[in-house]
Enzyme design. Structure first.
Site, PDB file in Angstrom:
ATOM      1  N   ASP A  61     -13.612 -11.817  53.904  1.00 57.09           N
ATOM      2  CA  ASP A  61     -14.517 -12.774  53.788  1.00 57.09           C
ATOM      3  C   ASP A  61     -15.037 -13.131  55.175  1.00 57.09           C
ATOM      4  O   ASP A  61     -14.282 -13.538  56.180  1.00 57.09           O
ATOM      5  CB  ASP A  61     -13.823 -13.964  53.260  1.00 57.09           C
ATOM      6  N   THR A  94     -22.222 -15.636  53.075  1.00 57.82           N
ATOM      7  CA  THR A  94     -21.888 -16.016  54.475  1.00 57.82           C
ATOM      8  C   THR A  94     -22.069 -14.893  55.456  1.00 57.82           C
ATOM      9  O   THR A  94     -22.646 -14.925  56.550  1.00 57.82           O
ATOM     10  CB  THR A  94     -20.340 -16.533  54.567  1.00 57.82           C
ATOM     11  N   THR A  95     -21.466 -13.854  55.162  1.00 55.53           N
ATOM     12  CA  THR A  95     -21.827 -12.448  55.843  1.00 55.53           C
ATOM     13  C   THR A  95     -23.287 -12.230  56.035  1.00 55.53           C
ATOM     14  O   THR A  95     -23.878 -11.977  57.254  1.00 55.53           O
ATOM     15  CB  THR A  95     -21.042 -11.304  55.584  1.00 55.53           C
ATOM     16  N   ASP A 384     -13.738 -18.993  44.394  1.00 52.21           N
ATOM     17  CA  ASP A 384     -14.831 -17.934  44.565  1.00 52.21           C
ATOM     18  C   ASP A 384     -15.970 -18.048  43.429  1.00 52.21           C
ATOM     19  O   ASP A 384     -16.927 -18.406  43.689  1.00 52.21           O
ATOM     20  CB  ASP A 384     -14.624 -16.871  45.081  1.00 52.21           C
TER      21      ASP A 384
END
Ligand code: ADP
Ligand code: MG
Length: 531
Positions: A61, A94-95, A384
């Site tokens: 993550d 997020t990545t 998640d």
């Protein structure tokens, strides 16, 4: 006015400092992006992180990688804040937002090297972002039930195994739907849904209970553990008479009249229990303690009692049963009392559990797994899935995954750029190039040739439209709707705006923030790619 020589020299210095700040900031961003790059997509590898205490964290993550890092560079910290905001607002992507920010800055630096002023770049980026956002709305489609499942499952791709992902997707959507019409902010799904880790059973036996289940045993086993409905009071404090006790300590020391004190204390408790009983209450949940003297009184009044609650659980109970949290039992009124439809007390996995069912609004996820590590993983996966499902149900729009969305935007922006004036065109093209980092890295992580894949995907879209993307598992280009690889619109939108804002913030920094402090680029040498 004629510029003095000194002014010109100063201007030069400014420009050089501005450029070197940009170089520096871009390098920090790229270093950070390279740390999460390999985690993107279903074929992304896990990262093994070693923190300063030597503890090892294995994660896939992006935001976890970044939040674990000790970074002192202000721009790198801005980037971490951007990815944390992405996590908070969209719970996913997020990545993507980090890679996009880094790429936007890399291209901005290139443009500034060929003489495009940061102001022009900022303008161009803003125009491109705006155009992209309207394109997102254009290609997004209303999500069917199947799409909701697919998009929630896509969120978990590569993080956990497919069977677990399916179970969690089902549970998350069930819970999300039950919260659909509830009012509340960003954190509603965390507040309203209790997670209870259970030792018995396997992950697939996890379930949502439309009520509250807590690991608790009732104060007095001779009172009723089960009921098919009744009235509940929630006490936000104790059933103890602290005040009296404090007075008594002084009194006892000075006069030693213990029995008088005991009598008064019992009388006071009896009053409180009587007022609960007169309101028809048969169940009380007390945040703090209950005085020993109250136990027989409660039993006599037919009231089952539970004590020592966490605040959050009391809040959930309050929502579930519509009971108000009462501080002072002496002042309780009919208005404060709530209703429950059923309650039970059972021994499960060797521990007593109480279950209280009520109207709507609060639930419990019973998360099962055979080992503590497995239960943790199930918990994380549920979290998640729920975060995304909850938002998806509120805004049921989906986009093609597998780099399809970004490829479409890049293609669109390149032709859109030609309609714009002068140098902004270059910035819009730079923005388009930056977007392609997503399909590029997805391909890279799947062991495919990124250049070939981007060309092939672009060609496939020219023929079949924006919904064509790269299936990283099979390596095929296909319709992402058919393949079930879909991203929620709100995730893509937030990644786009977050990354653009972060890049623009950095571009506006025209001087080095840390003045005399030597800036540090993050040290990622303690990370190992764990393929
Ligand atoms: P992020 O932190 O940005 O969410 P992820 O590692 O979760 O990063 O990767 C998300 C990206 O992976 C999205 O662009 C999504 O479309 C893509 N993706 C998920 N599953 C697949 C798949 N089977 N094939 C190709 N891309 C996929
Ligand atoms: Mg993700």
């Amino acid at each position: 006015m004629v510029e003095s020589e000194q002014d010109v020299a100063l201007e030069d210095t400014d420009r050089i400092e501005g450029r070197s700040a940009l170089v520096n900031n871009t390098n920090a961003t790229l270093a950070l992006a390279s740390a999460v790059r390999s985690t993107l997509g279903p074929r992304g590898s896990d990262k093994m992180l070693v923190d300063e205490n030597g503890e090892i964290v294995v994660t896939n993550d992006g935001v976890t990688v970044l939040e674990t890092a000790k970074v002192e560079h202000p721009t790198a910290n801005l980037l971490i804040a951007t990815s944390s905001a992405q996590d908070r607002i969209a719970r996913d992507g997020t990545t993507t937002s980090v890679l996009l920010t880094a790429e936007l800055l890399r291209n901005a630096l290139e443009l500034s090297r060929i003489g495009v002023h940061p102001t022009i770049i900022i303008n161009g980026y803003q125009i491109a972002a705006e155009e992209s956002l309207s394109q997102l709305d254009e290609i997004a489609r209303d999500a069917s039930d199947e799409d909701l499942m697919a998009a929630t499952a896509t969120t978990m791709a590569g993080k956990i195994d497919t069977t677990l992902a399916e179970t969690m997707t089902g549970l998350a959507l069930e819970a999300a739907r039950a919260l659909e019409n509830e009012e509340g902010g960003d954190d509603l799904e965390r507040i309203r849904i209790k997670r209870l880790k259970m030792t018995g059973g396997v992950a697939a036996d996890s379930e949502i209970i439309h009520g509250l289940m807590l690991r608790k045993q009732r104060l007095d086993f001779t009172t009723d553990g089960h009921s098919n409905g009744g009235k509940i009071a929630i006490i936000d404090g104790g059933l103890e008479n602290r005040e009296l006790e404090l007075d008594a300590q002084i009194e006892i020391r000075s006069t030693g009249v213990l029995s008088g004190f005991q009598e008064r204390k019992s009388a006071k408790l009896a009053e409180q229990v009587a007022s609960l009983s007169s309101l028809g209450v048969d169940l009380i949940c007390v945040r703090d303690g209950i005085a020993d003297e109250a136990t027989p009184l409660l039993k006599e009044a037919g009231i089952t009692a539970y004590r020592r609650f966490e605040q959050e659980d009391l809040e959930r109970l309050s929502i579930l049963t519509n009971a108000k949290m009462v501080r002072d039992v002496n002042r309780i009124s009919a208005d404060d009392v709530g209703d429950y439809s059923k309650r039970s007390a059972d021994k499960i996995d060797d521990a007593w559990h109480v279950r209280i069912d009520g109207g709507r609004g609060a639930m419990t996820a019973l998360l099962r797994g055979t080992t503590p590590i497995m239960r943790e993983e199930v918990n994380r996966a549920f979290d998640d899935a729920l975060g995304v499902a909850f938002r998806l149900v509120r805004e049921p729009k989906v986009l093609p995954g597998g780099g399809g969305t970004q490829t479409h935007l890049a293609r669109h922006l390149r032709s859109f750029a030609t309609t714009q004036k002068g140098r902004e065109q270059l910035a819009i093209e730079g923005f388009a190039d930056a977007l392609e980092v997503i399909p590029r890295v997805l391909a890279e992580n799947a062991g495919l040739d990124p250049i070939d894949e981007i060309l092939a995907l672009s060609a496939a879209q020219a023929e079949h439209g924006a919904w064509y993307g790269l299936d990283a598992m099979s390596g095929e280009k296909s319709d992402m709707g058919d393949s079930g690889i879909q991203d929620p619109l709100f995730v893509a939108r937030q990644a786009l705006t977050g990354a653009t804002e972060a890049a623009i913030t950095v571009l506006r920094i025209d001087d080095v923030l840390w003045a005399h402090v030597e800036p540090k680029t993050p040290d990622w040498s303690n990370q190992i790619d764990d393929d």
